[in-house]
Scaffold this motif. Structure first.
Motif, PDB file in Angstrom:
ATOM      1  N   UNK A  75       0.818  -1.200   0.000  1.00 45.40           N
ATOM      2  CA  UNK A  75       0.000   0.000   0.000  1.00 45.40           C
ATOM      3  C   UNK A  75       0.856   1.257   0.000  1.00 45.40           C
ATOM      4  N   UNK A  76       0.444   2.236  -0.807  1.00 41.34           N
ATOM      5  CA  UNK A  76       1.139   3.517  -0.852  1.00 41.34           C
ATOM      6  C   UNK A  76       0.772   4.329   0.380  1.00 41.34           C
ATOM      7  N   UNK A  77       1.694   5.133   0.871  1.00 36.13           N
ATOM      8  CA  UNK A  77       1.493   5.949   2.065  1.00 36.13           C
ATOM      9  C   UNK A  77       0.569   7.115   1.724  1.00 36.13           C
ATOM     10  N   UNK A  78      -0.418   7.332   2.564  1.00 31.03           N
ATOM     11  CA  UNK A  78      -1.338   8.459   2.372  1.00 31.03           C
ATOM     12  C   UNK A  78      -0.772   9.683   3.060  1.00 31.03           C
ATOM     13  N   UNK A  79      -0.521  10.717   2.288  1.00 26.90           N
ATOM     14  CA  UNK A  79      -0.059  11.976   2.854  1.00 26.90           C
ATOM     15  C   UNK A  79      -0.952  13.086   2.338  1.00 26.90           C
ATOM     16  N   UNK A  80      -1.131  14.071   3.158  1.00 28.91           N
ATOM     17  CA  UNK A  80      -1.929  15.219   2.766  1.00 28.91           C
ATOM     18  C   UNK A  80      -1.088  16.462   3.010  1.00 28.91           C
ATOM     19  N   UNK A  81      -1.093  17.389   2.051  1.00 27.27           N
ATOM     20  CA  UNK A  81      -0.337  18.621   2.192  1.00 27.27           C
ATOM     21  C   UNK A  81      -1.303  19.775   2.394  1.00 27.27           C
ATOM     22  N   UNK A  82      -1.039  20.589   3.402  1.00 29.20           N
ATOM     23  CA  UNK A  82      -1.875  21.758   3.655  1.00 29.20           C
ATOM     24  C   UNK A  82      -1.555  22.841   2.631  1.00 29.20           C
ATOM     25  N   UNK A  83      -2.363  23.903   2.610  1.00 28.68           N
ATOM     26  CA  UNK A  83      -2.132  25.003   1.673  1.00 28.68           C
ATOM     27  C   UNK A  83      -0.781  25.662   1.900  1.00 28.68           C
ATOM     28  N   UNK A  91       1.901  24.073   2.717  1.00 29.52           N
ATOM     29  CA  UNK A  91       2.962  23.148   2.349  1.00 29.52           C
ATOM     30  C   UNK A  91       3.374  22.179   3.432  1.00 29.52           C
ATOM     31  N   UNK A  92       2.663  22.144   4.542  1.00 25.58           N
ATOM     32  CA  UNK A  92       2.982  21.203   5.616  1.00 25.58           C
ATOM     33  C   UNK A  92       2.406  19.836   5.261  1.00 25.58           C
ATOM     34  N   UNK A  93       3.250  18.814   5.330  1.00 16.27           N
ATOM     35  CA  UNK A  93       2.812  17.460   5.008  1.00 16.27           C
ATOM     36  C   UNK A  93       2.292  16.792   6.277  1.00 16.27           C
ATOM     37  N   UNK A  94       1.032  16.335   6.203  1.00 11.89           N
ATOM     38  CA  UNK A  94       0.409  15.634   7.328  1.00 11.89           C
ATOM     39  C   UNK A  94       0.402  14.143   7.026  1.00 11.89           C
ATOM     40  N   UNK A  95       0.976  13.316   7.908  1.00 11.82           N
ATOM     41  CA  UNK A  95       0.935  11.872   7.660  1.00 11.82           C
ATOM     42  C   UNK A  95      -0.501  11.377   7.690  1.00 11.82           C
ATOM     43  N   UNK A  96      -0.785  10.365   6.890  1.00  9.63           N
ATOM     44  CA  UNK A  96      -2.157   9.885   6.751  1.00  9.63           C
ATOM     45  C   UNK A  96      -2.561   8.810   7.719  1.00  9.63           C
TER      46      UNK A  96
END
Length: 94
Positions: A14-22, A24-29
């Motif tokens: 499975x690929x890692x889920x990451x979300x980037x805020x506006x 540019x901060x990367x939030x781990x999924x």
């Protein structure tokens, strides 16, 4: 230890889920729902499955989208994998 799929089975990582805020901060999924995207790690030989000829259409290294509730989760040597039938793979990402 090496996983070798049988028949029309495919082993996915499975690929890692990451979300980037506006900003540019990367939030781990880790708190989010798992994505349905994965990388193909191993592919079974295909062949005759339930009296039908099955040709394997994915190959090692492909990124794919798979069904939400498909497969069996397996943990081998601290790594997690998903074993699915090829028919549970919905698309190859190109």
């Amino acid at each position: 230890m090496k996983l070798v799929p049988l028949g029309d089975r495919v082993i996915l990582k499975q690929l890692i889920a990451e979300e980037t805020t506006k900003s540019g901060i990367v939030l781990p999924g880790q708190n989010k729902e798992k994505p349905q995207q994965a990388e193909v790690v191993a592919v079974g030989p295909g062949g005759m499955i339930d009296g039908k000829e099955v040709k394997m259409e994915v190959k090692v290294g492909d990124n794919v989208i798979y069904s939400k509730y498909a497969g069996t989760d397996v943990k081998i040597e601290e790594e997690e994998f998903i074993i699915v039938k090829q028919s549970d793979i919905l698309a190859v990402i190109q």
